[in-house]
Design an enzyme around this catalytic site. Structure first.
Site, short mmCIF file in Angstrom:
data_model
loop_
_atom_site.label_atom_id
_atom_site.label_comp_id
_atom_site.label_asym_id
_atom_site.label_seq_id
_atom_site.Cartn_x
_atom_site.Cartn_y
_atom_site.Cartn_z
N SER A 181 0.84 -1.20 0.00
CA SER A 181 0.00 0.00 0.00
C SER A 181 0.88 1.26 0.00
O SER A 181 1.74 1.39 -0.87
CB SER A 181 -0.97 -0.04 1.18
OG SER A 181 -1.98 0.92 1.01
N ASP A 278 -8.16 -3.47 -7.36
CA ASP A 278 -7.72 -3.20 -5.99
C ASP A 278 -8.85 -2.51 -5.22
O ASP A 278 -9.29 -1.41 -5.58
CB ASP A 278 -6.47 -2.31 -6.04
CG ASP A 278 -5.88 -2.04 -4.66
OD1 ASP A 278 -6.65 -1.63 -3.77
OD2 ASP A 278 -4.67 -2.23 -4.49
N HIS A 345 -6.56 -5.95 -1.37
CA HIS A 345 -5.57 -4.89 -1.21
C HIS A 345 -4.55 -5.37 -0.20
O HIS A 345 -4.93 -5.74 0.91
CB HIS A 345 -6.26 -3.61 -0.72
CG HIS A 345 -5.34 -2.44 -0.55
ND1 HIS A 345 -4.74 -1.81 -1.61
CD2 HIS A 345 -4.92 -1.80 0.55
CE1 HIS A 345 -3.98 -0.81 -1.16
NE2 HIS A 345 -4.07 -0.79 0.15
#
Ligand SMILES: *[C@@H]1O[C@H](CO)[C@@H](O)[C@H](O)[C@H]1NC(C)=O
Ligand SMILES: *[C@@H]1O[C@H](CO)[C@@H](O)[C@H](O)[C@H]1NC(C)=O
Ligand SMILES: *[C@@H]1O[C@H](CO)[C@@H](O)[C@H](O)[C@H]1NC(C)=O
Ligand SMILES: *[C@@H]1O[C@H](CO)[C@@H](O)[C@H](O)[C@H]1NC(C)=O
Length: 400
Positions: A181, A278, A345
């Site tokens: 991330s 995502d 994610h």
């Protein structure tokens, strides 16, 4: 800030998911290894501090045997802060996203795990989980004396790498620099810089898990994410720490926070693990909860089975744009990728996604196999799921 909380929730979900998984997939929770926090108090005098001025920190599980000279350096994620208020909030975040005073020990699983069966290529490496406490993907270099906010992410990055070099990384045979991330973005932004700390004797490669944030319009036709990134970069004084090959030509220069604008300039081999659907990007970039997000989108975002055909088509359009923004296929050893259509994610730290849940395989390959094969040059390294329908890959149907 919402990103940060969401990310925190991801962590707490992990053990529950594992316990509820059908027996065939069950992963013994004893495979967690709890690793203590290492602080670097000596870095403070060099201005390497978290948002609140506390020292930078990481967790390390030392390599053994054949892995003793190999290093995995993994950057934590957790969104960004773009205003003074958000950054002040972050200093109190309960996961410690703005302060090492609040950080706890960390359970190592997935690519950080120590079990050969579950993590065959990296389990005996030195595995380092770098804590994220600056709020700007390790790029900041500024200070707000009024609010006593330290925007010092770039110093934190340097201090941590220096500390690890002194613990043996200077002599590494292999090094894999990655993150997830906001940490996955940081791994892209700092890939060549990380490489520059090591000599030509080290085989250095980078990887980004869920860090390939797309520069695109939202469903309102606005580039609100570019504006968000612009605020982050300005607040943190990040411009001079973004890759110069990009900032020398790109305008506004804050667009150099988008991987599609940086990756063409990166000289180190890089592997991208991302979903073309995502969940975080759909929630934040494509259909953000700003303005008046229509109820139908709120529903669709939280439960994919409620999306209309028009919404599915918009999601598919997002996927097409995402694939288009990736490096060109062809040179897999230089630009590897594992691109799924899963609503997910951040995957590599989660045991199920990393190697255990068949739903996350592409061409029957787990991401553990794909990344390990690529690192060691055992296969070409470009794997893209050609299924263009958003896919629920685990028990959850939410896009988050
Ligand atoms: C690690 O996992 C165990 C087992 O699920 C849990 O009890 C513990 O709180 C976790 N520790 C941390 C630091 O997250
Ligand atoms: C690196 O290797 C050299 C020579 O083998 C040794 O003298 C040095 O202490 C090592 N450095 C670290 C940081 O382990
Ligand atoms: C792949 O890219 C690297 C770096 O640009 C280059 O050195 C290499 O020749 C390329 N290989 C192929 C087969 O294009
Ligand atoms: C997929 O891989 C697994 C484990 O490597 C193997 O057991 C299984 O037979 C494979 N499935 C297919 C359809 O090839």
């Amino acid at each position: 800030m919402v990103g940060a909380r969401m990310y925190g929730r991801l962590y707490t979900i992990v053990p529950i998911l594992i316990l509820l998984t059908p027996v065939g997939l069950a992963v013994d929770i004893t495979h967690f290894k709890t690793v203590a926090l290492t602080l670097i108090p000596s870095a403070v005098k060099n201005g390497a501090v978290c948002l609140d001025g506390s020292p930078p920190a990481y967790h390390i599980d030392r390599g053994v045997g054949d892995g003793a000279n190999n290093w995995l350096v993994f950057l934590e994620g957790g969104g960004w802060c773009d205003t003074t208020e958000n950054c002040l909030d972050r200093t109190k975040d309960k996961e410690g996203l703005g302060s090492s005073k609040i950080m706890q020990a960390k359970n190592f699983t997935g690519i950080l795990g120590h079990d050969q069966k579950l993590n065959p290529d990296f389990y005996i490496w030195n595995r380092v989980f770098v804590r994220y406490c600056d709020g700007a993907s390790f790029t900041g270099n500024s200070f707000d004396p009024v609010n006593k906010l330290y925007y010092k992410g770039a110093n934190v990055f340097n201090a941590i790498v220096e500390d690890l070099l002194g613990k043996g990384m200077r002599n590494a045979t292999n090094a894999l620099f990655m993150g997830c991330s906001a940490g996955g973005l940081a791994a892209i932004l700092n890939c060549d810089r990380f490489r520059s700390f090591l000599t030509e004797h080290t085989n250095v490669k980078c990887a980004s898990d869920a860090g390939y944030f797309l520069h695109t319009k939202d469903i309102f036709g606005e580039y609100h994410y570019a504006n968000f990134y612009n605020r982050i970069v300005n607040l943190h004084g990040s411009i001079k720490n973004l890759p110069k090959a990009c900032t020398s030509t790109m305008r506004p220069r804050s667009l150099c926070l988008f991987p599609q604008n940086i990756v063409p300039h990166i000289e180190t081999p890089l592997f991208l693990i991302n979903s073309a659907y995502d969940g975080n990007q759909i929630n934040k970039i494509l259909a953000p909860s700003i303005d008046d997000l229509p109820q139908s989108w709120k529903r669709c975002k939280f439960d994919i089975t409620t999306c209309s055909q028009d919404q599915i088509d918009i999601l598919k359009g997002f996927r097409s744009e995402f694939l288009h923004a990736l490096p060109k296929l062809g040179n897999g050893s230089f630009r590897g990728m594992f691109i799924s259509s899963c609503l997910t994610h951040c995957q590599t730290q989660v045991q199920l996604n990393w190697d255990s849940d068949p739903g996350f395989r592409i061409e029957n390959m787990t991401m553990a196999e794909a990344l390990g094969n690529w690192f060691y040059g055992r296969s070409s390294g470009q794997i893209v799921d050609d299924n263009d329908v958003p896919k629920v890959c685990s028990s959850s149907t939410t896009l988050l």
